[in-house]
Structure formats: C-alpha cells, structure tokens
Design an enzyme around this catalytic site. Structure first.
Site, PDB file in Angstrom:
ATOM      1  N   ARG A 126       0.259  37.337  -5.226  1.00  0.00           N
ATOM      2  CA  ARG A 126       0.663  38.205  -6.171  1.00  0.00           C
ATOM      3  C   ARG A 126       1.511  37.651  -7.340  1.00  0.00           C
ATOM      4  O   ARG A 126       1.997  37.912  -8.538  1.00  0.00           O
ATOM      5  CB  ARG A 126       1.599  39.245  -5.633  1.00  0.00           C
ATOM      6  CG  ARG A 126       0.915  40.348  -4.769  1.00  0.00           C
ATOM      7  CD  ARG A 126       1.999  41.426  -4.290  1.00  0.00           C
ATOM      8  NE  ARG A 126       1.448  42.092  -3.383  1.00  0.00           N
ATOM      9  CZ  ARG A 126       0.756  43.318  -3.518  1.00  0.00           C
ATOM     10  NH1 ARG A 126       0.521  43.793  -4.752  1.00  0.00           N
ATOM     11  NH2 ARG A 126       0.174  43.870  -2.437  1.00  0.00           N
ATOM     12  N   LYS A 150      -9.282  48.835  -6.530  1.00  0.00           N
ATOM     13  CA  LYS A 150      -9.386  47.379  -5.939  1.00  0.00           C
ATOM     14  C   LYS A 150      -9.885  47.380  -4.624  1.00  0.00           C
ATOM     15  O   LYS A 150     -10.667  46.709  -4.043  1.00  0.00           O
ATOM     16  CB  LYS A 150      -8.175  46.722  -6.133  1.00  0.00           C
ATOM     17  CG  LYS A 150      -7.953  45.196  -6.076  1.00  0.00           C
ATOM     18  CD  LYS A 150      -6.907  44.587  -6.749  1.00  0.00           C
ATOM     19  CE  LYS A 150      -5.593  45.267  -6.400  1.00  0.00           C
ATOM     20  NZ  LYS A 150      -4.853  44.790  -4.887  1.00  0.00           N
ATOM     21  N   ARG A 164       6.303  51.074 -10.630  1.00  0.00           N
ATOM     22  CA  ARG A 164       5.226  49.996  -9.776  1.00  0.00           C
ATOM     23  C   ARG A 164       4.274  49.216 -10.932  1.00  0.00           C
ATOM     24  O   ARG A 164       4.055  48.273 -10.642  1.00  0.00           O
ATOM     25  CB  ARG A 164       4.246  50.723  -8.882  1.00  0.00           C
ATOM     26  CG  ARG A 164       5.100  51.592  -7.704  1.00  0.00           C
ATOM     27  CD  ARG A 164       4.159  52.692  -7.044  1.00  0.00           C
ATOM     28  NE  ARG A 164       2.713  51.855  -6.401  1.00  0.00           N
ATOM     29  CZ  ARG A 164       1.654  52.831  -5.948  1.00  0.00           C
ATOM     30  NH1 ARG A 164       2.029  54.098  -6.291  1.00  0.00           N
ATOM     31  NH2 ARG A 164       1.124  52.087  -5.485  1.00  0.00           N
ATOM     32  N   ARG A 222       3.010  62.843  -3.158  1.00  0.00           N
ATOM     33  CA  ARG A 222       3.884  61.909  -2.478  1.00  0.00           C
ATOM     34  C   ARG A 222       4.832  61.103  -3.104  1.00  0.00           C
ATOM     35  O   ARG A 222       4.308  60.894  -4.407  1.00  0.00           O
ATOM     36  CB  ARG A 222       2.904  60.616  -1.958  1.00  0.00           C
ATOM     37  CG  ARG A 222       2.303  61.180  -0.339  1.00  0.00           C
ATOM     38  CD  ARG A 222       1.396  59.853  -0.001  1.00  0.00           C
ATOM     39  NE  ARG A 222       1.150  58.923  -1.039  1.00  0.00           N
ATOM     40  CZ  ARG A 222       0.714  57.487  -1.030  1.00  0.00           C
ATOM     41  NH1 ARG A 222       0.601  57.042   0.345  1.00  0.00           N
ATOM     42  NH2 ARG A 222       0.600  56.722  -2.092  1.00  0.00           N
ATOM     43  N   ARG A 225      -2.686  63.075  -7.842  1.00  0.00           N
ATOM     44  CA  ARG A 225      -3.071  63.183  -6.541  1.00  0.00           C
ATOM     45  C   ARG A 225      -2.045  64.159  -5.789  1.00  0.00           C
ATOM     46  O   ARG A 225      -0.886  64.021  -5.806  1.00  0.00           O
ATOM     47  CB  ARG A 225      -2.931  62.056  -5.812  1.00  0.00           C
ATOM     48  CG  ARG A 225      -4.030  60.898  -6.159  1.00  0.00           C
ATOM     49  CD  ARG A 225      -4.464  59.978  -5.129  1.00  0.00           C
ATOM     50  NE  ARG A 225      -3.114  58.996  -4.724  1.00  0.00           N
ATOM     51  CZ  ARG A 225      -3.444  57.698  -4.113  1.00  0.00           C
ATOM     52  NH1 ARG A 225      -4.568  57.202  -4.266  1.00  0.00           N
ATOM     53  NH2 ARG A 225      -2.221  57.000  -3.999  1.00  0.00           N
TER      54      ARG A 225
END
Ligand SMILES: [Zn+2]
Length: 224
Positions: free
Chosen positions: A91, A16, A174, A163, A130
């Site tokens: 949101r 995004k 999330r 991370r 990642r």
C-alpha cells in the site's frame, strides 16, 4: 513457462476483489488478499503468524517486514510457481520496495502492477448508494440493485441502513488516504515500467475482459 506475478491496485469500490477472484480462476493463480494471508498464518500458528498475531492482538499494524515474510512464505509454495495475485499489499512505496527486495531474494520479479482506475465521483456513487440490512448484511444499491421497498431488505425483511464505511464523508476520507498513499506507489511501478492501467468504470465483466486481454498479451511478450 513465464510467470504472472501480479499486484492489484485500486481505490475502495473499484471492484478489485472481484477482479482478483476472476483472474485467479482464469489463470489458475493463487489469489492473496492481505487479510486472508494474515488470518491463515495466525490460524496455522507459523512462527511469523504468531508474531503477526502479537501485533494484531494489541491493535497495532503488522510491520512491513513481517507482512513481506508472510507473503514470501505463500509465494514460495508450489501453488505459486506459475505466479500469484496480491491484493491489499503493498500500500506504500516502502512496502513495495520491501516486497521487490524479498522477491529478488526468491529469484522472482513482479510482472505487472494492475491499477483499476475509477474516478472519485464514481467511487462515491458506488459506495454511498449501498444499503446494508441490519440483520444479515444483505447488500442492495439504490441505483444498481434497488430493494423493492425503500429501506427494507427483500430477503429477510430487516431494515436497511447506510453502513458507516459507506457514508459519503467517510468515503471521501478513505479516498483521501488512498490517494496520499497509493499515488506514490503508482509512480513507483510506472518508473519500473510495469504499471498497467485499466479503466474500472465499465461493468465488471467488461473490466475483466480488458484485464484478461492485457495479461494474455503480457504472457506472450514474456515468452518471446
Ligand atoms: Zn436482509
């Protein structure tokens, strides 16, 4: 001239932010990520900025009315007379309603809410692959951009780690929060007839092309 007043929606890892930056260049619209709006307002010491800072210093969320006020300040500037792109706000449905009411006061209205749709599995694949270097934060991806040596940064030689935010269980959390909060928001914009879904699973350039074509059509329709 028709305005392009846009809201970007999409899960973490949907690309995004990248798409927002590209749209900003393409259509010469100011791009407003919520975090940037907050930081700028605090830095410039505006009245609302000072208010927002009080909440942030306490570690509290900035209330919706303050946030909407800050967005209104930005949207009212001449740079946004042809439109704007918001990312990170609203949101929730309550925030969307507050934003609509404020824009209405300003004689503006949202042109489209663009949902960059990416499946949960794809988000988990993107984020949990990642690897971030512990020293400089250089980012690699085991599948899309693998480092030459496992667990070592190609650029600075530091160790690579996953991370906290990118750990699969954290990503799942999330995503859960995202679905709870954002699905009603998607329905809200769908009811208003301004939701535009874009498949976010192809490579970023392809996604950009789709959004660009969709917005060009929207602009033409608005001109009629
Ligand atoms: Zn590094």
């Amino acid at each position: 001239m028709p305005e392009l007043n846009l809201v970007l929606l999409g899960p973490p890892g949907s690309g995004k932010g990248t798409q927002g930056e590209r749209l900003q260049e393409d259509f010469r619209l100011p791009y407003h990520a919520t975090g940037d709006i907050l930081r700028a307002a605090v830095r410039n010491g505006t009245e609302l900025g000072a208010k927002a800072k009080e909440y942030m210093d306490r570690g509290d969320l900035v209330p919706d009315d303050v946030m909407v006020g800050l967005i209104a300040e930005r949207v009212s500037r001449s740079e946004a007379s042809d439109g704007f792109i918001l990312d990170g706000f609203p949101r929730t449905t309550a925030q969307a309603e507050a934003l609509d009411a404020k824009l209405d006061e300003l004689g503006r209205t949202l042109t489209a809410a663009i949902l960059i749709d990416v499946s949960d599995d794809e988000v988990i694949r993107r984020l949990s692959g990642r690897r971030t270097c512990v020293k400089e934060g250089h980012i690699f991806h085991v599948e899309f951009d693998p480092p030459k040596n496992d667990d070592i940064c190609d650029i600075c030689g530091a160790r690579l780690e996953i991370r906290g935010d990118d750990k699969p269980e954290v990503v799942r959390n999330r995503l859960r929060t995202y679905h709870e909060k954002t699905e009603p928001l998607v329905a809200y914009y769908e009811d208003r007839g301004i939701l535009r879904r874009v498949d976010g699973s192809p490579p970023p350039d392809e996604v950009t092309d789709h959004i660009r074509a969709m917005l060009a059509t929207l602009k033409m329709e608005e001109q009629l």
